[in-house]
Design a protein around this motif. Structure first.
Motif, mmCIF file in Angstrom:
data_model
loop_
_atom_site.group_PDB
_atom_site.id
_atom_site.type_symbol
_atom_site.label_atom_id
_atom_site.label_comp_id
_atom_site.label_asym_id
_atom_site.label_seq_id
_atom_site.Cartn_x
_atom_site.Cartn_y
_atom_site.Cartn_z
ATOM 1 N N GLY A 40 0.795 -1.226 0.000
ATOM 2 C CA GLY A 40 0.000 0.000 0.000
ATOM 3 C C GLY A 40 0.826 1.273 0.000
ATOM 4 O O GLY A 40 0.444 2.257 0.658
ATOM 5 N N SER A 41 1.934 1.301 -0.721
ATOM 6 C CA SER A 41 2.802 2.484 -0.744
ATOM 7 C C SER A 41 2.061 3.702 -1.293
ATOM 8 O O SER A 41 1.183 3.589 -2.158
ATOM 9 N N THR A 45 6.894 3.625 -5.260
ATOM 10 C CA THR A 45 7.485 2.296 -5.054
ATOM 11 C C THR A 45 6.906 1.257 -6.011
ATOM 12 O O THR A 45 7.645 0.508 -6.663
ATOM 13 N N TYR A 46 5.593 1.178 -6.096
ATOM 14 C CA TYR A 46 4.956 0.154 -6.944
ATOM 15 C C TYR A 46 5.329 0.346 -8.410
ATOM 16 O O TYR A 46 5.621 -0.628 -9.119
ATOM 17 N N ASN A 65 -0.861 -5.085 -2.066
ATOM 18 C CA ASN A 65 -1.942 -5.042 -1.091
ATOM 19 C C ASN A 65 -2.830 -3.839 -1.376
ATOM 20 O O ASN A 65 -2.336 -2.777 -1.765
ATOM 21 N N SER A 66 -4.121 -3.989 -1.140
ATOM 22 C CA SER A 66 -5.053 -2.884 -1.387
ATOM 23 C C SER A 66 -4.889 -1.765 -0.371
ATOM 24 O O SER A 66 -5.268 -0.622 -0.616
ATOM 25 N N LEU A 73 1.841 -9.892 7.330
ATOM 26 C CA LEU A 73 0.865 -10.325 6.335
ATOM 27 C C LEU A 73 1.428 -10.200 4.922
ATOM 28 O O LEU A 73 1.125 -11.018 4.051
ATOM 29 N N THR A 74 2.243 -9.174 4.700
ATOM 30 C CA THR A 74 2.832 -8.980 3.379
ATOM 31 C C THR A 74 3.783 -10.124 3.035
ATOM 32 O O THR A 74 3.768 -10.660 1.922
ATOM 33 N N LEU A 75 4.618 -10.523 3.987
ATOM 34 C CA LEU A 75 5.528 -11.641 3.746
ATOM 35 C C LEU A 75 4.762 -12.956 3.600
ATOM 36 O O LEU A 75 5.151 -13.818 2.800
#
Length: 264
Positions: A40-41, A45-46, A65-66, A73-75
């Motif tokens: 969620g940057s 970054t994305y 991630n939204s 949770l990301t990992l």
């Protein structure tokens, strides 16, 4: 299937991400996939990760991630997408030395009794390298009294070990210390870790890193140490060591740097 799946959870690291990804692309060991999950940057970054995805379509998996969910949770999202026999960690603001993967793969291939291998680290900032963080070659249950078994971002672990652990625990207590919790559960399950003496990872410790060391995260770390001591049945006289992170957070950074300088 690749030999290694590299997990990289990223959040607002547009100024450092290219250097981190490049250090993976330049590895002498080339049988890897890089799984990047943007948490969620709010910066570019994305988009930077997306450009790398377009250039290395078969090597990079890009997820998003939204909203900001945190590192655990990301990992875990990255883990669900992983295909490799070994799982390596990498942060979006650090650098892996070119021979890191080759040396870790060689070690795990020849030490079937070891489930995870880490390395030493070099700390750096905008002014260059400023200190080294050696690793403990053969950590054990009581290493966790004060230190992690391995520096989290340097590790390469067998995927079957990660699967047995169920990945990372995501509860309020483990925010910013998910690795500490992982090591206590890892040890409780009878898994074994080791470290290479080589310094194969460079960790960025700039002003942003210092700002992330808030008291609430120090309290989380102490709570996680207490829970881990209990899990591993530590003797009660060791429990005060769990307060180390809180005490360290109270001491001004300038004073800690002065003491380190005087001790050299």
């Amino acid at each position: 299937m690749p030999k290694i799946s590299v997990l990289m959870g990223v959040y607002n690291c547009s100024s450092t991400l290219s250097e981190a990804i490049d250090s993976i692309i330049c590895q002498t060991f080339t049988d890897w996939e890089l799984i990047i999950c943007d948490d969620g940057s709010t910066d570019s970054t994305y988009n930077i990760a997306l450009e790398y995805k377009k250039r290395f379509e078969e090597k990079i998996i890009l997820l998003q991630n939204s909203k900001n969910l945190g590192l655990s949770l990301t990992l875990n999202t990255c883990l669900e997408a992983a295909h490799g026999e070994y799982i390596a960690r990498m942060d979006g603001d650090d650098i892996s030395m070119p021979d890191r993967f080759q040396k870790q793969v060689d070690f795990l291939d020849t030490h079937q009794n070891i489930d995870c291998v880490g390395t030493g680290m070099i700390r750096f900032n905008k002014n260059g390298d400023f200190s080294a963080a050696p690793s403990i070659e053969n950590p054990n249950k009581y290493t966790l009294k004060l230190y992690p078994l391995c520096y989290h971002a340097t590790i390469m672990m067998r995927k079957k070990a990660y699967d047995a652990l169920g990945g990372y625990l995501s509860i309020p207590r483990t925010v910013r210390c998910e690795d500490i919790d992982l090591w206590f559960r890892f040890t409780y399950m009878g898994l074994k870790a080791a470290n290479l003496n080589d310094y194969l990872y460079k960790v960025r410790e700039d002003d942003n890193a210092l700002k992330r060391r808030k008291m609430k995260y120090a309290i989380n770390t102490s709570r996680t140490f207490f829970a881990g001591y209990k899990l591993l049945n530590y003797p009660k006289h060791m429990y005060p060591f769990a307060l180390k992170s809180i005490v360290s957070n109270i001491i001004p950074q300038r004073l800690k740097l002065f003491v380190k300088k005087e001790l050299k």
